[in-house]
Design an enzyme around this catalytic site. Structure first.
Site, PDB file in Angstrom:
ATOM      1  N   CYS A 294     -39.645   6.826 -25.687  1.00 45.64           N
ATOM      2  CA  CYS A 294     -38.821   7.479 -26.702  1.00 45.64           C
ATOM      3  C   CYS A 294     -37.340   7.312 -26.421  1.00 45.64           C
ATOM      4  O   CYS A 294     -36.515   7.452 -27.304  1.00 45.64           O
ATOM      5  CB  CYS A 294     -39.153   8.963 -26.758  1.00 45.64           C
ATOM      6  SG  CYS A 294     -40.701   9.354 -25.997  1.00 45.64           S
TER       7      CYS A 294
ATOM      8  N   GLN B 187     -48.603  14.697 -19.488  1.00 40.45           N
ATOM      9  CA  GLN B 187     -48.974  13.591 -18.589  1.00 40.45           C
ATOM     10  C   GLN B 187     -50.059  13.998 -17.595  1.00 40.45           C
ATOM     11  O   GLN B 187     -50.579  13.156 -16.870  1.00 40.45           O
ATOM     12  CB  GLN B 187     -47.739  13.079 -17.834  1.00 40.45           C
ATOM     13  CG  GLN B 187     -46.680  12.430 -18.729  1.00 40.45           C
ATOM     14  CD  GLN B 187     -47.132  11.085 -19.316  1.00 40.45           C
ATOM     15  OE1 GLN B 187     -48.158  10.516 -18.920  1.00 40.45           O
ATOM     16  NE2 GLN B 187     -46.374  10.578 -20.271  1.00 40.45           N
TER      17      GLN B 187
ATOM     18  N   THR C  60     -44.917  17.238 -28.772  1.00 35.44           N
ATOM     19  CA  THR C  60     -43.560  17.622 -29.191  1.00 35.44           C
ATOM     20  C   THR C  60     -43.625  18.905 -30.018  1.00 35.44           C
ATOM     21  O   THR C  60     -42.891  19.867 -29.757  1.00 35.44           O
ATOM     22  CB  THR C  60     -42.914  16.485 -30.009  1.00 35.44           C
ATOM     23  OG1 THR C  60     -42.938  15.292 -29.226  1.00 35.44           O
ATOM     24  CG2 THR C  60     -41.481  16.811 -30.381  1.00 35.44           C
TER      25      THR C  60
ATOM     26  N   SER D 179     -50.942  15.979 -25.572  1.00 35.32           N
ATOM     27  CA  SER D 179     -51.074  15.013 -26.676  1.00 35.32           C
ATOM     28  C   SER D 179     -52.260  14.101 -26.413  1.00 35.32           C
ATOM     29  O   SER D 179     -52.411  13.590 -25.298  1.00 35.32           O
ATOM     30  CB  SER D 179     -49.817  14.136 -26.733  1.00 35.32           C
ATOM     31  OG  SER D 179     -49.051  14.396 -27.869  1.00 35.32           O
ATOM     32  N   ALA D 180     -53.065  13.852 -27.461  1.00 33.56           N
ATOM     33  CA  ALA D 180     -54.309  13.094 -27.271  1.00 33.56           C
ATOM     34  C   ALA D 180     -54.093  11.630 -26.909  1.00 33.56           C
ATOM     35  O   ALA D 180     -54.924  11.028 -26.235  1.00 33.56           O
ATOM     36  CB  ALA D 180     -55.149  13.185 -28.548  1.00 33.56           C
ATOM     37  N   HIS D 181     -52.960  11.053 -27.356  1.00 37.59           N
ATOM     38  CA  HIS D 181     -52.820   9.598 -27.157  1.00 37.59           C
ATOM     39  C   HIS D 181     -52.512   9.218 -25.717  1.00 37.59           C
ATOM     40  O   HIS D 181     -52.470   8.030 -25.379  1.00 37.59           O
ATOM     41  CB  HIS D 181     -51.770   9.018 -28.114  1.00 37.59           C
ATOM     42  CG  HIS D 181     -50.355   9.416 -27.829  1.00 37.59           C
ATOM     43  ND1 HIS D 181     -49.476   8.568 -27.219  1.00 37.59           N
ATOM     44  CD2 HIS D 181     -49.661  10.555 -28.080  1.00 37.59           C
ATOM     45  CE1 HIS D 181     -48.283   9.169 -27.122  1.00 37.59           C
ATOM     46  NE2 HIS D 181     -48.387  10.378 -27.641  1.00 37.59           N
TER      47      HIS D 181
ATOM     48  N   ASN E 218     -43.082  12.347 -16.722  1.00 39.51           N
ATOM     49  CA  ASN E 218     -43.537  11.136 -17.399  1.00 39.51           C
ATOM     50  C   ASN E 218     -42.933   9.870 -16.811  1.00 39.51           C
ATOM     51  O   ASN E 218     -43.517   8.805 -16.900  1.00 39.51           O
ATOM     52  CB  ASN E 218     -43.222  11.216 -18.898  1.00 39.51           C
ATOM     53  CG  ASN E 218     -41.827  11.705 -19.191  1.00 39.51           C
ATOM     54  OD1 ASN E 218     -41.413  12.766 -18.722  1.00 39.51           O
ATOM     55  ND2 ASN E 218     -41.080  10.927 -19.953  1.00 39.51           N
TER      56      ASN E 218
ATOM     57  N   THR F 171     -52.910  21.831 -43.479  1.00 40.15           N
ATOM     58  CA  THR F 171     -54.308  21.393 -43.447  1.00 40.15           C
ATOM     59  C   THR F 171     -54.582  20.598 -42.176  1.00 40.15           C
ATOM     60  O   THR F 171     -53.831  19.675 -41.838  1.00 40.15           O
ATOM     61  CB  THR F 171     -54.612  20.517 -44.688  1.00 40.15           C
ATOM     62  OG1 THR F 171     -54.273  21.279 -45.838  1.00 40.15           O
ATOM     63  CG2 THR F 171     -56.070  20.106 -44.743  1.00 40.15           C
TER      64      THR F 171
END
Ligand code: PMP
Length: 384
Positions: A324, A177, A70, A197-199, A149, A234
């Protein structure tokens, strides 16, 4: 519970959990600090960055870590638009982008930015003729997903990249995706910027990246010194280490293709059984190239919530589309863009397999289909 919602998210692998725990315990210093522990954390960050670069076919300097797709999508669209030459103000999205990304499109429109949407055809494929008409000399950038997706439909990235290049526009691709499921090399993809996105591939949530082609100007949405001034804050080092571990675990292109073929075979077997065991099944985008593990379908006119609740009772977790947006009862905007009427679109459920899905799990669902059929209200009851 058998988990069949891998497009929403995937379980973190043990290698990812171990990598994150090791960094949290041992490399918690600020990677920008000049002292020894900070320098050591900086080396962990550099190591993760080079794993990402090697896995995804880009240069380490082209990786901008973010809190996920996002944020990377926002950085790409707002940042490339802000850096575009004068006279290029228009932004072109596809009509089937992720729901969150379309909210950004609407925000831009409210701010007076001219925005156009590339339509899809009834079969779910992008309308390239419309893209040819809409991508002109006043376009700052085109933002297109690599794979949808909900339906899994693959988008013609190479074709749109050629149109964008001919028009002198930037191309951003949301490959959230795609990465982890399909072979990917940034250098060969034809895009100026790619988010993920890693997940979605067994990494942690809340971390991802924007790959940004070297030399492409961008204005940061979150200014700061980190990530070469392109994204401040950070760095979330444990999550970044988890992302790198998840990418490293994907294996070679050959292994990735073999896993895709395994999932496609399981998905096809499941779809065959669904058609045979349940009445009036319609599977969307089955006729166009699509991701290997996903099936977006309806059974008769049973509303998605009814079907999902019965599936859950039988021990299977699936979803009604994007996690979502699945809390609302609005029909999928993807199906609406394909011309599917609302009453039919409200019946859509998504079954998505993943790397951790076994043949036994798919067989268990197939074996449960006759029971599922008895649990569904009869057509008369639905009509009443
Ligand atoms: N784009 C696409 C195509 C997605 O599927 C998702 C996640 N469902 C996102 C963007 C957003 O990813 P994240 O929530 O990890 O930022």
């Amino acid at each position: 519970m058998i988990y069949l919602d891998h497009h929403a998210t995937t379980p973190p692998s043990q290698a990812v959990i171990d990598a994150m725990a090791a960094v949290m315990a041992g490399s918690w210093a600020n990677a920008s600090s000049k002292h020894g522990p900070g320098q050591a954390a900086g080396r962990v960050l550099a190591g993760a960055r080079s794993v990402v670069a090697q896995s995804l076919g880009c240069k380490p300097a082209e990786v901008v870590f973010s809190s996920g797709a996002t944020e990377a999508n926002h950085l790409a669209v707002r940042g490339l638009l802000a850096a575009a030459p004068e006279g290029r103000r228009r932004v072109v999205f596809s009509a089937v982008e992720h729901a969150g990304h379309l909210k950004l499109a609407r925000e831009l429109m409210e701010a007076g930015v001219p925005v156009d949407f590339l339509p899809v055809r009834a079969d779910g494929a992008l309308d390239l003729d419309a893209a040819t008409r809409l991508i002109g000399a006043d376009v700052a950038l085109v933002s297109l997903m690599a794979a949808n997706n909900e339906t899994g439909a693959l988008m013609p990235v190479a074709g749109v990249a050629a149109l964008a290049a001919a028009a002198g526009a930037r191309l951003h691709v949301d490959a959230t995706q795609w990465v982890g499921k399909m072979p990917f090399r940034f250098a060969d993809f034809g895009a100026d910027a790619v988010s993920f996105s890693a997940h979605k591939f067994h990494g942690p949530k809340g971390v991802g990246a924007l790959l940004l082609r070297q030399g492409v100007a961008i204005r940061p949405t979150v200014p700061g010194a980190q990530e070469r001034g392109r994204r401040g804050g950070t760095e979330n080092l444990p999550a970044i280490a988890g992302l790198a571990a998840a990418l490293a675990a994907l294996g070679s292109e050959v292994e990735l293709a073999a896993e895709a073929a395994r999932q496609a075979a399981l998905r096809d077997r499941l779809e065959g059984a669904l058609m045979a065991e349940l009445p009036d099944v319609r599977i969307w985008c089955a006729g166009v190239p699509r991701l290997p593990g996903v099936s977006f379908l309806r059974v008769g006119r049973w509303e998605a919530d009814v079907l999902l609740q019965r599936l859950e009772r039988l021990g299977f977790a699936a979803s009604s589309g994007a996690a979502c947006s699945s809390s609302g009862t609005a029909p999928s905007h993807v199906l609406t863009a394909m011309g599917v009427p609302d009453d039919e679109a409200l019946c859509a459920i998504r079954i998505s397999l993943g790397r951790s899905t076994t043949a036994a799990e798919v067989d268990a669902l197939i074996a449960a289909l006759p029971t599922l059929r008895t649990l569904l209200p009869t057509a008369d009851a639905v009509a009443a």
